[in-house]
Design a protein around this motif. Structure first.
Motif, PDB file in Angstrom:
ATOM      1  N   SER A 374       0.901  -1.301  -0.085  1.00  0.00           N
ATOM      2  CA  SER A 374      -0.017  -0.028   0.054  1.00  0.00           C
ATOM      3  C   SER A 374       0.866   1.081  -0.122  1.00  0.00           C
ATOM      4  CB  SER A 374      -0.902  -0.019   1.227  1.00  0.00           C
ATOM      5  OG  SER A 374      -1.713   1.272   1.007  1.00  0.00           O
ATOM      6  N   VAL A 379      -2.048  -0.849  -4.975  1.00  0.00           N
ATOM      7  CA  VAL A 379      -3.177  -0.891  -4.290  1.00  0.00           C
ATOM      8  C   VAL A 379      -3.790  -2.190  -4.495  1.00  0.00           C
ATOM      9  CG1 VAL A 379      -5.522  -0.204  -4.072  1.00  0.00           C
ATOM     10  CG2 VAL A 379      -3.810   1.520  -4.125  1.00  0.00           C
ATOM     11  N   ARG A 383      -4.485  -5.101  -1.703  1.00  0.00           N
ATOM     12  CA  ARG A 383      -6.160  -5.558  -1.356  1.00  0.00           C
ATOM     13  C   ARG A 383      -5.834  -7.065  -1.398  1.00  0.00           C
ATOM     14  NH1 ARG A 383      -8.375  -2.891  -4.980  1.00  0.00           N
ATOM     15  NH2 ARG A 383      -9.128  -1.080  -3.435  1.00  0.00           N
ATOM     16  N   LEU A 409      -7.544   1.632   1.872  1.00  0.00           N
ATOM     17  CA  LEU A 409      -6.619   1.530   0.681  1.00  0.00           C
ATOM     18  C   LEU A 409      -6.842   2.731  -0.311  1.00  0.00           C
ATOM     19  CD1 LEU A 409      -6.322  -2.254  -0.279  1.00  0.00           C
ATOM     20  CD2 LEU A 409      -4.460  -0.636   0.684  1.00  0.00           C
TER      21      LEU A 409
END
Length: 419
Positions: A374, A379, A383, A409
């Motif tokens: 992150s 991203v 995730r 995020l």
């Protein structure tokens, strides 16, 4: 009611077990009887009310259950039950008389020392102590040893059988034997502390009573062996970590180290730990275990000495981890070093330091990777890593923290500092 029973079991299981073992010396009977007593409490307390002394209630119920089992066994052997019970009492009295001068009077420590018997391997002894004495769940013990839960369950079962089969008595070793068991006792105490400082499962982020009990055990042993480096280093490490307990949770949410209110730390414990680390004993050649605890304590001391989180000397911490990995390499230490590297040199360096690290039976590796990804702006990968961490996380508070991080995020820069 459930909270009272759960708290009583968490806090008193070891003491009740120790008392019953001191009298009956039958590990199998004591564990079964105490389990039956807990089940009986779960049925009767909601109806009859919580007793004034829940621990005494469980002790009495378990005691009666053991006597019932002894009577059944006596009948099965065709022996007069009254005579068998009287013989058990006489045997218990003889055991107490055989103890060498009250070297160790604490019930829990006596039980830990019994589990540290040389007939058991180091890992089996520690695992049995954690389950039997400290009441740590098999799931959490497996996480501490980085093995599957089924493997740990089998290991504990074999250890119990070995104790019963070998007739290992519930007696205290004399002074000549005690030093040989110190390392196992120290390892057990630190694992118990870790189980309280960072439970792997359940609703609570902390079990401070368990961590406090582990510290008390180390203090008891150190009163017998005050110059033992392994105890000095371990006590310093425990105190430094334990000093942050009130700052690690706010409104039932995890507070990372960087965000903690440092005025809430227990500075008396910090001062005591720093004093221990100045002991000349720790400047001499140390065993691997003593050196490992001392190095980890010095890492914790760097956090304690930093006036603010932003003034933490991460370069020193990385150097200390480098030495620790030479002395006592472990996946957990490599993971922690990667976090320190990320703080000192950036997320990319931290991710590089994670290469090749494998820490089974925990969500922490995936959680750290997610946060570093992150920070790096990846991203999508972050995730996926959070999903992996959430799938492996069995602690409610940490799951909530990871869920918030995943949801955030792209909106904020997360942090990776340990708690």
């Amino acid at each position: 009611m459930d909270d009272v029973l759960g708290d009583t079991v968490n806090q008193e299981w070891g003491r009740i077990s120790a008392r019953l073992l001191a009298r009956f010396r039958r590990l199998d009977l004591v564990e079964d009887a105490l389990g039956d007593a807990v089940e009986a409490a779960a049925r009767s307390w909601p109806v009859d009310g919580v007793p004034d002394s829940p621990a005494a209630w469980l002790t009495t119920a378990a005691h009666r259950r053991v006597l019932d089992r002894l009577r059944h066994e006596a009948v099965a052997r065709g022996v007069e039950p009254e005579l068998v019970i009287r013989a058990e009492h006489a045997q218990a009295g003889a055991t107490a008389m055989a103890d060498p001068g009250g070297l160790v009077e604490d019930d829990l420590l006596r039980l830990v020392l019994m589990c540290a018997h040389p007939a058991l391997s180091t890992e089996a002894a520690s695992a049995l102590s954690l389950r039997l004495v400290m009441g740590v769940s098999t799931h959490d013990i497996a996480r501490l040893f980085l093995v599957p839960e089924s493997t740990m369950a089998a290991r504990i079962t074999r250890a119990k059988r070995k104790i019963s089969g070998a007739g290992i008595p519930f007696t205290v070793p004399d002074a000549s034997v005690l030093p040989d068991r110190l390392d196992i006792v120290a390892q057990t105490a630190y694992l118990a502390f870790t189980a309280g400082y960072s439970p792997g499962s359940g609703p609570d982020l902390l079990r401070p009573e368990l961590s406090g009990e582990a510290i008390r055990l180390v203090r008891l042993v150190r009163a017998l062996r005050p110059e033992e480096p392994v105890l000095l280093g371990l006590l310093a490490l425990m105190l430094l970590q334990h000093s942050r307990r009130d700052a690690r949770v706010r409104a039932e949410r995890l507070v990372l180290l960087a965000d903690q209110d440092r005025s809430a730390w227990h500075h008396g414990e910090v001062a005591e730990a720093l004093g221990l680390l100045r002991d000349p004993v720790l400047t001499r050649p140390l065993t691997r275990q003593a050196a490992s605890y001392t190095l980890q304590a010095r890492i914790a001391a760097e956090h304690a000495l930093a006036p603010t989180a932003s003034e933490t000397r991460w370069d020193r911490i990385v150097s200390l981890y480098d030495v620790l990995l030479e002395v006592a390499p472990s996946p957990g230490a490599r993971l922690a070093r990667a976090v320190a590297v990320a703080e000192d040199r950036g997320a990319a360096a931290g991710l590089a330091a994670l290469e090749g690290v494998e820490v089974p039976s925990t969500h922490r590796l995936a959680a750290v990777r997610a946060e570093l990804l992150s920070r790096s702006g990846d991203v999508h990968a972050a995730r996926a890593a959070y999903d992996q961490a959430l799938a492996a996380c069995a602690n409610d508070v940490e799951r909530a923290h990871l869920t918030e991080k995943r949801a955030a995020l792209g909106r904020a820069q997360p942090r990776t500092s340990p708690g």
